[in-house]
Structure formats: C-alpha cells, structure tokens
Design a protein around this motif. Structure first.
Motif, PDB file in Angstrom:
ATOM      1  N   PRO A 165       0.789  -1.240   0.000  1.00 33.62           N
ATOM      2  CA  PRO A 165       0.000   0.000   0.000  1.00 33.62           C
ATOM      3  C   PRO A 165       0.824   1.295   0.000  1.00 33.62           C
ATOM      4  CG  PRO A 165       0.119  -0.853   2.217  1.00 33.62           C
ATOM      5  CD  PRO A 165       0.825  -1.856   1.347  1.00 33.62           C
ATOM      6  N   GLU A 166       2.173   1.205   0.112  1.00 34.77           N
ATOM      7  CA  GLU A 166       2.959   2.435   0.207  1.00 34.77           C
ATOM      8  C   GLU A 166       3.334   3.036  -1.153  1.00 34.77           C
ATOM      9  OE1 GLU A 166       3.619  -0.203   2.146  1.00 34.77           O
ATOM     10  OE2 GLU A 166       2.964   0.644   4.051  1.00 34.77           O
ATOM     11  N   LEU A 167       3.735   2.188  -2.105  1.00 34.85           N
ATOM     12  CA  LEU A 167       4.269   2.689  -3.381  1.00 34.85           C
ATOM     13  C   LEU A 167       5.316   3.779  -3.113  1.00 34.85           C
ATOM     14  CD1 LEU A 167       1.285   2.987  -5.899  1.00 34.85           C
ATOM     15  CD2 LEU A 167       3.028   1.211  -5.755  1.00 34.85           C
ATOM     16  N   SER A 168       6.270   3.465  -2.252  1.00 34.06           N
ATOM     17  CA  SER A 168       7.207   4.480  -1.779  1.00 34.06           C
ATOM     18  C   SER A 168       8.046   5.075  -2.903  1.00 34.06           C
ATOM     19  CB  SER A 168       8.113   3.884  -0.694  1.00 34.06           C
ATOM     20  OG  SER A 168       8.759   2.709  -1.167  1.00 34.06           O
ATOM     21  N   THR A 169       8.473   4.255  -3.857  1.00 32.05           N
ATOM     22  CA  THR A 169       9.298   4.766  -4.951  1.00 32.05           C
ATOM     23  C   THR A 169       8.511   5.711  -5.840  1.00 32.05           C
ATOM     24  OG1 THR A 169      10.641   2.749  -4.954  1.00 32.05           O
ATOM     25  CG2 THR A 169      10.703   4.115  -6.939  1.00 32.05           C
ATOM     26  N   VAL A 170       7.305   5.319  -6.222  1.00 34.29           N
ATOM     27  CA  VAL A 170       6.464   6.163  -7.071  1.00 34.29           C
ATOM     28  C   VAL A 170       6.078   7.442  -6.341  1.00 34.29           C
ATOM     29  CG1 VAL A 170       4.244   6.321  -8.269  1.00 34.29           C
ATOM     30  CG2 VAL A 170       5.573   4.214  -8.382  1.00 34.29           C
ATOM     31  N   ALA A 171       5.712   7.328  -5.068  1.00 34.37           N
ATOM     32  CA  ALA A 171       5.264   8.496  -4.304  1.00 34.37           C
ATOM     33  C   ALA A 171       6.365   9.541  -4.185  1.00 34.37           C
ATOM     34  CB  ALA A 171       4.790   8.061  -2.924  1.00 34.37           C
ATOM     35  N   LEU A 199      -3.449   6.825  -0.794  1.00 35.57           N
ATOM     36  CA  LEU A 199      -2.254   7.058  -1.604  1.00 35.57           C
ATOM     37  C   LEU A 199      -2.619   7.294  -3.062  1.00 35.57           C
ATOM     38  CD1 LEU A 199       0.877   6.973  -1.970  1.00 35.57           C
ATOM     39  CD2 LEU A 199       0.587   4.545  -2.445  1.00 35.57           C
ATOM     40  N   ILE A 200      -3.495   6.454  -3.595  1.00 28.30           N
ATOM     41  CA  ILE A 200      -3.887   6.577  -5.004  1.00 28.30           C
ATOM     42  C   ILE A 200      -4.569   7.919  -5.255  1.00 28.30           C
ATOM     43  CG2 ILE A 200      -5.442   5.643  -6.765  1.00 28.30           C
ATOM     44  CD1 ILE A 200      -4.844   2.853  -5.474  1.00 28.30           C
ATOM     45  N   HIS A 201      -5.409   8.346  -4.323  1.00 26.46           N
ATOM     46  CA  HIS A 201      -6.056   9.656  -4.458  1.00 26.46           C
ATOM     47  C   HIS A 201      -5.003  10.748  -4.597  1.00 26.46           C
ATOM     48  CE1 HIS A 201      -7.673  13.461  -2.831  1.00 26.46           C
ATOM     49  NE2 HIS A 201      -8.770  13.118  -3.496  1.00 26.46           N
ATOM     50  N   GLY A 202      -3.946  10.644  -3.798  1.00 19.87           N
ATOM     51  CA  GLY A 202      -2.887  11.644  -3.859  1.00 19.87           C
ATOM     52  C   GLY A 202      -2.075  11.586  -5.142  1.00 19.87           C
ATOM     53  N   LEU A 203      -1.993  10.417  -5.760  1.00 14.68           N
ATOM     54  CA  LEU A 203      -1.234  10.271  -7.002  1.00 14.68           C
ATOM     55  C   LEU A 203      -2.026  10.727  -8.222  1.00 14.68           C
ATOM     56  CD1 LEU A 203       0.391   6.757  -6.438  1.00 14.68           C
ATOM     57  CD2 LEU A 203       1.555   8.965  -6.398  1.00 14.68           C
ATOM     58  N   LEU A 204      -3.342  10.776  -8.095  1.00 12.07           N
ATOM     59  CA  LEU A 204      -4.181  11.172  -9.222  1.00 12.07           C
ATOM     60  C   LEU A 204      -4.159  12.681  -9.424  1.00 12.07           C
ATOM     61  CD1 LEU A 204      -7.445   9.036  -8.957  1.00 12.07           C
ATOM     62  CD2 LEU A 204      -5.912   9.156 -10.926  1.00 12.07           C
TER      63      LEU A 204
END
Length: 230
Positions: free
Chosen positions: A116-122, A151-156
C-alpha cells in the motif's frame, strides 16, 4: 524475446492459480517456478478483452498512466500503444524482466514497488491522469486497502481517473487473498473524494463457481478555476 510455449502439464498447473483477467491469484513468491507459464497465459488475454466494458473511459489524448501490478506489461504496452506515457509497477523481478523484453518497443518505465505504500512512485511527486489496478485489490487486507486508496487519491491528477478490476467470490485457501466487494470499494473511494462513473461485471473465464470480475471506474474532481471580476 517471445514467451515460450508451455507444455500441457505446466499449463494445467498454472491455470489452477490463474485469474480470469490474466493475473495470478497466488502470491508471486509462491509462483516463481511457473513464472514463464503464467506470463504466457497472461499475454494470451488481450487488453481489449479484459477492459472491454471501460475502453470508452480511457483518455483519448496522451497522458501519464500508472499501472499498478503490471505483471508482464500487457496492459502497460496497450496503453503505451495508445500514445500514453506509462509507469508500470510490478514487485516480481521475473515478470519485470519478461515485460522489458517482450514489450521493449513501448514507452514503459518499469518500477519495483508495491502497495500500500508505493514508496518509490510516491517520492517522484508526479501526478497521473489515469491509474489502473487489475486483479490487485484482493491481495491487500482491509487496513492496507484504506492506506492504498488514500495514496492513489494523492497520485491522481485533478480530474484524473482510477480504473479497477476486482475479483469477487469465494476466497481460495492459502492464496494470500482477502475478500473484497464493489460496495466496499465504492464506499472507500467516496470517502477519499473519488466519484464512481462506471460499474459493471463479467463472468470468470475459467468458469469457477461464484467467481466474478467487477469493473469500477472513478474520477477525481477537477479543481474549478476562478474567474477574475470584470
């Protein structure tokens, strides 16, 4: 490189753990011996088949796309062929290696990362106009799904869309999966400000009793631009 054709015995074994959308249902750590077999089956199912109900919701203009749980890159390659710049997140080193070779001609950035982190992408702090999760959500338990949706909301990007394919039905024993539902997912997305714009379902292509695949598409509100007074 072309994915090698597997013998009948290996193919039958892989089919037992293979999802109706071309994704593995078992944890990747337990499937290393069948990687090429699974990859072969995965690539045999086309992007247009899997996503036939939502093709009209994909951006027509070139955008940045994030494909989470990209497998061997079938979806990432199809999206790249449509002119998009694609970041493909895949935690399996074996799948990434196959994807890089099979889809070498496409504009795909492969990233070793996971929910759930996707630390590299984030850490890149670059928004996406489209995020896709195909047969991924059921590998996260409830608390992880809450973190992942935030997290996904923040990436969109504002006005961006999230496409999900959910496996619903009986949870196989010892497969590292958790029960999910469209209703729970829609509610969770709504709490993060994502609006449902499409919901549909399709039967499992392997004919497993009670197993269905749900298609959900969400949209993040666009930020209204204020007009200056005359």
């Amino acid at each position: 490189m072309s994915i090698k054709q597997v013998k009948d015995g290996n193919q039958r074994r892989a089919i037992e753990v293979h999802s109706g959308t071309g994704r593995s249902e078992a944890p990747l750590q337990a499937l290393r011996g069948d990687t090429e077999c699974l990859a072969s089956l995965y690539e045999q199912v086309t992007f247009d088949e899997v996503h036939r109900h939502v093709l009209h919701l994909l951006p027509a203009e070139p955008v940045r796309v994030l494909d989470i749980g990209a497998g061997t890159g079938r979806d990432a390659a199809a999206l790249s062929a449509r002119g998009h710049t694609v970041v493909a997140v895949e935690p399996s080193e074996e799948f990434r290696a196959i994807g890089r070779q099979v889809h070498a001609g496409h504009n795909i950035q492969w990233v070793d990362d996971r929910l759930p982190e996707l630390s590299t992408v984030a850490r890149q702090h670059q928004p996406f106009r489209l995020v896709m999760l195909t047969a991924v959500w059921m590998f996260l338990h409830e608390a992880e799904r809450h973190r992942a949706m935030s997290l996904i909301h923040g990436l969109l990007d504002d006005g961006g869309r999230l496409g999900m394919v959910l496996r619903t039905g009986p949870v196989p024993a010892e497969r590292g999966m958790f029960p999910v539902s469209a209703a729970e997912t829609v509610s969770l997305a709504a709490t993060r400000g994502l609006s449902l714009i499409h919901e549909s379902a399709q039967a499992d292509s392997l004919g497993r009793t009670g197993v269905m695949w749900g298609n959900l598409f969400f949209e993040k509100p666009a930020v209204a631009t204020s007009r200056e007074a005359c």
